[in-house]
Design a protein around this motif. Structure first.
Motif, PDB file in Angstrom:
ATOM      1  N   UNK A  32       0.832  -1.202   0.000  1.00  0.00           N
ATOM      2  CA  UNK A  32       0.000   0.000   0.000  1.00  0.00           C
ATOM      3  C   UNK A  32       0.868   1.254   0.000  1.00  0.00           C
ATOM      4  N   UNK A  33       0.485   2.220  -0.765  1.00  0.00           N
ATOM      5  CA  UNK A  33       1.248   3.456  -0.854  1.00  0.00           C
ATOM      6  C   UNK A  33       2.345   3.429  -1.882  1.00  0.00           C
ATOM      7  N   UNK A  34       2.569   2.269  -2.531  1.00  0.00           N
ATOM      8  CA  UNK A  34       3.598   2.219  -3.559  1.00  0.00           C
ATOM      9  C   UNK A  34       3.248   3.127  -4.730  1.00  0.00           C
ATOM     10  N   UNK A  75      12.422  -4.111   6.295  1.00  0.00           N
ATOM     11  CA  UNK A  75      12.073  -3.934   4.885  1.00  0.00           C
ATOM     12  C   UNK A  75      12.895  -2.776   4.335  1.00  0.00           C
ATOM     13  N   UNK A  76      12.700  -2.452   3.077  1.00  0.00           N
ATOM     14  CA  UNK A  76      13.473  -1.363   2.467  1.00  0.00           C
ATOM     15  C   UNK A  76      12.557  -0.538   1.587  1.00  0.00           C
ATOM     16  N   UNK A  77      13.008   0.667   1.282  1.00  0.00           N
ATOM     17  CA  UNK A  77      12.234   1.604   0.467  1.00  0.00           C
ATOM     18  C   UNK A  77      13.157   2.296  -0.522  1.00  0.00           C
ATOM     19  N   UNK A  78      12.682   2.427  -1.740  1.00  0.00           N
ATOM     20  CA  UNK A  78      13.358   3.212  -2.764  1.00  0.00           C
ATOM     21  C   UNK A  78      12.557   4.490  -2.939  1.00  0.00           C
ATOM     22  N   UNK A 112       8.488   9.370  -5.905  1.00  0.00           N
ATOM     23  CA  UNK A 112       8.175   7.953  -6.071  1.00  0.00           C
ATOM     24  C   UNK A 112       8.653   7.207  -4.838  1.00  0.00           C
ATOM     25  N   UNK A 113       7.760   6.450  -4.214  1.00  0.00           N
ATOM     26  CA  UNK A 113       8.101   5.656  -3.035  1.00  0.00           C
ATOM     27  C   UNK A 113       7.700   4.212  -3.308  1.00  0.00           C
ATOM     28  N   UNK A 114       8.672   3.307  -3.228  1.00  0.00           N
ATOM     29  CA  UNK A 114       8.400   1.893  -3.494  1.00  0.00           C
ATOM     30  C   UNK A 114       9.085   1.034  -2.449  1.00  0.00           C
TER      31      UNK A 114
END
Length: 282
Positions: free
Chosen positions: A60-62, A111-114, A73-75
């Protein structure tokens, strides 16, 4: 290019004391150009949707990488989807930096985020990572922030509220990532306590899960791209969240179940050990 600093001299007693007092730390140059080039190649593959693994659901929120006009951009969970990013995230050197700074005996990936911030006025509002991790028993989780280019005030460098990790804050009210108004960004904290971290390519920053942080606008002509690697102490486990908090973290969708049916944050695939790693492990 200059060589990265050898792992044996990365983190000393003074660095550990600094992190304990301030809740953030900026490394010397610890990453080589080939390592960063491999990461950048993986990032390009992710945005091109050239994936090695397809997640069972979209976090969610990707952001949709097919919508390049989006300013931010958040992934999430990109290391589960692209091998080059997975290999980078599992670097023993990065895990050892965070483990020693935080005085932990072991760390797992959470977890990780780009995050890619295009040129423009968009801000990231004040928040703490802890406020999004209220299903976690630990309050001492960490984030390694890895920019793919030099970052400072001009292109939306990470801003931290100095020593805020030691304040008695209600982290159930600090989910302000998307609260991007300039008023919130500038006036919520005394100016003397706000530091914009200047991180050169090849350096990383580390911040505590309770450290209040955000970022300013990108006033340059190029995107500001960074990978956030979120780490959990080995003792961390699932707990029911308090009232008013999100009832589900996406880890709860991906992780296996433990013996009582709760999400298992020790799942060896979703949340592998990053430090210390057994000899011979990637």
């Amino acid at each position: 290019m200059s060589e990265a600093t050898p792992p044996a001299v990365l983190v000393g007693e003074a660095d550990v004391a600094w992190f304990a007092k301030h809740g953030w730390w900026v490394s010397p140059r610890v990453l080589t150009d080939p390592e960063l080039d491999a990461l950048a190649y993986g990032v390009d593959r992710f945005y091109a949707r050239d994936l090695d693994v397809q997640l069972p659901a979209v976090p969610p929120g990707d952001s949709d990488p097919g919508q390049p006009d989006s300013q931010t951009l958040q992934n999430d969970y990109v290391s589960l989807q692209v091998d080059e990013i997975r290999n980078f995230v599992m670097s023993p050197m990065l895990g050892s930096i965070a483990g020693i700074l935080g005085s932990h005996t072991g760390l797992r990936l959470f977890h990780d985020q780009l995050i890619s911030k295009a040129p423009g006025p968009a801000l990231v509002g004040w928040h703490t990572d802890r406020s999004y991790w209220l299903t976690c028993s630990s309050q001492d989780m960490l984030t390694i922030w890895v920019p793919l280019q030099d970052v400072d005030e001009s292109n939306g460098g990470l801003q931290v509220v100095d020593s805020s990790h030691a304040l008695d804050l209600d982290h159930n009210t600090l989910r302000g990532f998307h609260a991007t108004s300039a008023e919130r960004q500038i006036t919520s904290w005394p100016s003397f306590s706000v530091r914009t971290l200047r991180v050169r390519r090849g350096q990383v920053s580390v911040h505590h899960a309770r450290t209040v942080h955000g970022s300013g606008p990108n006033t340059t002509r190029l995107p500001r791209v960074a990978l956030a690697i979120h780490l959990q102490p080995e003792q961390n486990h699932y707990v029911p969240p308090p009232a008013g908090a999100p009832t589900l973290h996406f880890n709860d969708v991906l992780c296996r179940r433990d013996g009582v049916g709760h999400p298992d944050y020790h799942d060896p695939y979703v949340c592998p050990i990053v430090w210390p790693q057994e000899s011979g492990r990637p």
